[in-house]
Design a protein around this motif. Structure first.
Motif, PDB file in Angstrom:
ATOM      1  N   MET A 160       0.937  -1.232   0.060  1.00  0.00           N
ATOM      2  CA  MET A 160       0.107  -0.084   0.123  1.00  0.00           C
ATOM      3  C   MET A 160       0.877   1.200   0.101  1.00  0.00           C
ATOM      4  O   MET A 160       1.896   1.301   0.522  1.00  0.00           O
ATOM      5  CB  MET A 160      -1.025  -0.093   1.231  1.00  0.00           C
ATOM      6  N   GLY A 161       0.479   2.223  -0.689  1.00  0.00           N
ATOM      7  CA  GLY A 161       1.275   3.470  -0.914  1.00  0.00           C
ATOM      8  C   GLY A 161       1.665   4.329   0.391  1.00  0.00           C
ATOM      9  O   GLY A 161       0.860   4.314   1.198  1.00  0.00           O
ATOM     10  N   ASN A 162       2.807   4.691   0.475  1.00  0.00           N
ATOM     11  CA  ASN A 162       3.160   5.674   1.512  1.00  0.00           C
ATOM     12  C   ASN A 162       2.903   5.230   2.865  1.00  0.00           C
ATOM     13  O   ASN A 162       2.750   5.863   3.473  1.00  0.00           O
ATOM     14  CB  ASN A 162       2.328   6.984   1.280  1.00  0.00           C
ATOM     15  N   GLY A 163       3.420   3.835   2.883  1.00  0.00           N
ATOM     16  CA  GLY A 163       3.194   3.396   4.265  1.00  0.00           C
ATOM     17  C   GLY A 163       1.879   3.469   5.007  1.00  0.00           C
ATOM     18  O   GLY A 163       1.817   3.291   6.267  1.00  0.00           O
ATOM     19  N   TYR A 164       0.872   3.334   4.252  1.00  0.00           N
ATOM     20  CA  TYR A 164      -0.504   3.292   4.683  1.00  0.00           C
ATOM     21  C   TYR A 164      -0.755   2.104   5.525  1.00  0.00           C
ATOM     22  O   TYR A 164      -0.469   1.061   5.271  1.00  0.00           O
ATOM     23  CB  TYR A 164      -1.500   3.527   3.460  1.00  0.00           C
ATOM     24  N   GLN A 165      -1.501   2.567   6.791  1.00  0.00           N
ATOM     25  CA  GLN A 165      -1.801   1.443   7.746  1.00  0.00           C
ATOM     26  C   GLN A 165      -3.258   1.658   7.807  1.00  0.00           C
ATOM     27  O   GLN A 165      -3.932   2.683   8.272  1.00  0.00           O
ATOM     28  CB  GLN A 165      -1.321   1.839   9.320  1.00  0.00           C
ATOM     29  N   LEU A 222      -7.141   8.227   6.496  1.00  0.00           N
ATOM     30  CA  LEU A 222      -7.491   7.504   7.654  1.00  0.00           C
ATOM     31  C   LEU A 222      -6.712   7.304   8.625  1.00  0.00           C
ATOM     32  O   LEU A 222      -6.673   7.491  10.053  1.00  0.00           O
ATOM     33  CB  LEU A 222      -8.696   6.248   7.389  1.00  0.00           C
ATOM     34  N   ASP A 223      -5.241   6.901   8.181  1.00  0.00           N
ATOM     35  CA  ASP A 223      -4.341   6.688   9.027  1.00  0.00           C
ATOM     36  C   ASP A 223      -3.842   7.993   9.696  1.00  0.00           C
ATOM     37  O   ASP A 223      -2.813   8.004  10.428  1.00  0.00           O
ATOM     38  CB  ASP A 223      -3.261   5.766   8.531  1.00  0.00           C
ATOM     39  N   ARG A 224      -4.190   9.018   9.271  1.00  0.00           N
ATOM     40  CA  ARG A 224      -3.705  10.437   9.931  1.00  0.00           C
ATOM     41  C   ARG A 224      -4.736  11.003  10.948  1.00  0.00           C
ATOM     42  O   ARG A 224      -4.434  12.053  11.429  1.00  0.00           O
ATOM     43  CB  ARG A 224      -3.354  11.001   8.674  1.00  0.00           C
ATOM     44  N   LEU A 225      -5.816  10.176  11.135  1.00  0.00           N
ATOM     45  CA  LEU A 225      -6.766  10.632  12.077  1.00  0.00           C
ATOM     46  C   LEU A 225      -6.387  10.141  13.411  1.00  0.00           C
ATOM     47  O   LEU A 225      -6.271   8.966  13.601  1.00  0.00           O
ATOM     48  CB  LEU A 225      -8.035   9.993  11.763  1.00  0.00           C
ATOM     49  N   LEU A 226      -6.260  10.892  14.466  1.00  0.00           N
ATOM     50  CA  LEU A 226      -6.156  10.550  15.814  1.00  0.00           C
ATOM     51  C   LEU A 226      -7.606  10.078  16.356  1.00  0.00           C
ATOM     52  O   LEU A 226      -7.761   8.937  17.177  1.00  0.00           O
ATOM     53  CB  LEU A 226      -5.665  11.346  16.748  1.00  0.00           C
ATOM     54  N   ALA A 227      -8.547  11.035  16.381  1.00  0.00           N
ATOM     55  CA  ALA A 227      -9.995  10.729  16.967  1.00  0.00           C
ATOM     56  C   ALA A 227     -10.904  11.502  16.220  1.00  0.00           C
ATOM     57  O   ALA A 227     -10.502  12.549  15.568  1.00  0.00           O
ATOM     58  CB  ALA A 227      -9.839  11.151  18.506  1.00  0.00           C
ATOM     59  N   ILE A 228     -12.303  10.946  16.704  1.00  0.00           N
ATOM     60  CA  ILE A 228     -13.444  11.732  16.010  1.00  0.00           C
ATOM     61  C   ILE A 228     -14.437  12.047  17.290  1.00  0.00           C
ATOM     62  O   ILE A 228     -14.521  11.121  18.132  1.00  0.00           O
ATOM     63  CB  ILE A 228     -13.940  11.267  14.709  1.00  0.00           C
ATOM     64  N   THR A 229     -15.039  13.130  17.028  1.00  0.00           N
ATOM     65  CA  THR A 229     -15.871  13.456  18.445  1.00  0.00           C
ATOM     66  C   THR A 229     -17.231  13.899  17.537  1.00  0.00           C
ATOM     67  O   THR A 229     -17.008  15.088  17.012  1.00  0.00           O
ATOM     68  CB  THR A 229     -15.600  14.327  19.642  1.00  0.00           C
ATOM     69  N   PRO A 230     -18.326  13.166  17.441  1.00  0.00           N
ATOM     70  CA  PRO A 230     -19.409  13.947  16.882  1.00  0.00           C
ATOM     71  C   PRO A 230     -19.912  15.128  17.790  1.00  0.00           C
ATOM     72  O   PRO A 230     -20.040  15.190  19.155  1.00  0.00           O
ATOM     73  CB  PRO A 230     -20.619  12.892  17.212  1.00  0.00           C
ATOM     74  N   LEU A 231     -20.380  16.269  16.791  1.00  0.00           N
ATOM     75  CA  LEU A 231     -20.983  17.439  17.668  1.00  0.00           C
ATOM     76  C   LEU A 231     -22.501  17.608  17.226  1.00  0.00           C
ATOM     77  O   LEU A 231     -22.799  18.467  17.629  1.00  0.00           O
ATOM     78  CB  LEU A 231     -20.265  18.805  16.794  1.00  0.00           C
ATOM     79  N   PHE A 270     -22.411   7.718  19.240  1.00  0.00           N
ATOM     80  CA  PHE A 270     -21.359   7.537  19.777  1.00  0.00           C
ATOM     81  C   PHE A 270     -20.707   8.843  20.428  1.00  0.00           C
ATOM     82  O   PHE A 270     -21.161   9.789  19.780  1.00  0.00           O
ATOM     83  CB  PHE A 270     -20.281   6.829  18.918  1.00  0.00           C
ATOM     84  N   SER A 271     -19.688   8.745  21.019  1.00  0.00           N
ATOM     85  CA  SER A 271     -19.170   9.873  21.501  1.00  0.00           C
ATOM     86  C   SER A 271     -17.559   9.552  21.054  1.00  0.00           C
ATOM     87  O   SER A 271     -17.348   9.311  20.068  1.00  0.00           O
ATOM     88  CB  SER A 271     -18.904   9.790  23.114  1.00  0.00           C
ATOM     89  N   ARG A 272     -16.621  10.536  21.490  1.00  0.00           N
ATOM     90  CA  ARG A 272     -15.507  10.390  21.068  1.00  0.00           C
ATOM     91  C   ARG A 272     -14.790   9.090  20.915  1.00  0.00           C
ATOM     92  O   ARG A 272     -14.830   8.256  21.647  1.00  0.00           O
ATOM     93  CB  ARG A 272     -14.364  11.026  22.183  1.00  0.00           C
ATOM     94  N   VAL A 273     -14.160   8.710  19.743  1.00  0.00           N
ATOM     95  CA  VAL A 273     -13.516   7.788  19.301  1.00  0.00           C
ATOM     96  C   VAL A 273     -12.155   7.620  19.091  1.00  0.00           C
ATOM     97  O   VAL A 273     -11.859   8.581  18.030  1.00  0.00           O
ATOM     98  CB  VAL A 273     -14.325   6.910  18.041  1.00  0.00           C
ATOM     99  N   VAL A 274     -11.144   7.147  19.701  1.00  0.00           N
ATOM    100  CA  VAL A 274      -9.905   7.202  19.244  1.00  0.00           C
ATOM    101  C   VAL A 274      -9.525   6.069  17.908  1.00  0.00           C
ATOM    102  O   VAL A 274      -9.751   5.106  18.294  1.00  0.00           O
ATOM    103  CB  VAL A 274      -8.832   6.953  20.484  1.00  0.00           C
ATOM    104  N   LEU A 275      -9.029   6.825  16.922  1.00  0.00           N
ATOM    105  CA  LEU A 275      -8.506   6.013  15.706  1.00  0.00           C
ATOM    106  C   LEU A 275      -7.365   5.484  15.832  1.00  0.00           C
ATOM    107  O   LEU A 275      -6.773   4.515  14.887  1.00  0.00           O
ATOM    108  CB  LEU A 275      -9.311   6.704  14.633  1.00  0.00           C
ATOM    109  N   GLY A 276      -6.412   6.389  15.939  1.00  0.00           N
ATOM    110  CA  GLY A 276      -5.178   6.358  15.665  1.00  0.00           C
ATOM    111  C   GLY A 276      -4.116   6.313  16.910  1.00  0.00           C
ATOM    112  O   GLY A 276      -4.470   6.339  17.792  1.00  0.00           O
ATOM    113  N   ARG A 277      -2.915   6.037  16.568  1.00  0.00           N
ATOM    114  CA  ARG A 277      -1.857   6.176  17.455  1.00  0.00           C
ATOM    115  C   ARG A 277      -1.371   7.543  17.882  1.00  0.00           C
ATOM    116  O   ARG A 277      -1.346   8.506  16.905  1.00  0.00           O
ATOM    117  CB  ARG A 277      -0.583   5.222  16.883  1.00  0.00           C
TER     118      ARG A 277
END
Length: 91
Positions: free
Chosen positions: A1-6, A66-75, A81-88
């Motif tokens: 996968m391109g550019n080290g995509y996780q 997607l692998d550059r996202l840390l977390a999402i929180t719905p407003l 759902f509430s805050r979800v941590v996606l990345g490292r």
């Protein structure tokens, strides 16, 4: 996968799909420390198999890998759902 995509874990990907389905307005935290508020639009997969969240904010539409996202929180009130941590990274 391109550019080290996780790829994102499937259970975490489900939260993005819910956000996109309902066009939630999200607070999106990025691994580089950036943050933005935007409406979730569909996800996209590039030919290189990299996956992106398409969002719309005041500047228009943009794709966030997607692998550059840390977390999402719905407003959006009443979100399923509430805050979800996606990345490292550190919160």
């Amino acid at each position: 996968m391109g550019n080290g995509y996780q790829p994102l874990a499937c259970d975490l990907h489900d939260y993005l799909e819910i956000a996109c389905l309902h066009h939630y307005r999200l607070c999106i935290e990025l691994l580089d420390g950036g943050r933005l508020e935007a409406e979730a639009l569909p996800t996209q997969t590039a030919p290189s198999k990299e996956e992106f969240l398409v969002v719309r904010d005041q500047q228009g539409e943009q794709r966030l890998r997607l692998d550059r996202l840390l977390a999402i929180t719905p407003l959006t009130p009443g979100a399923s759902f509430s805050r979800v941590v996606l990345g490292r990274g550190q919160c």
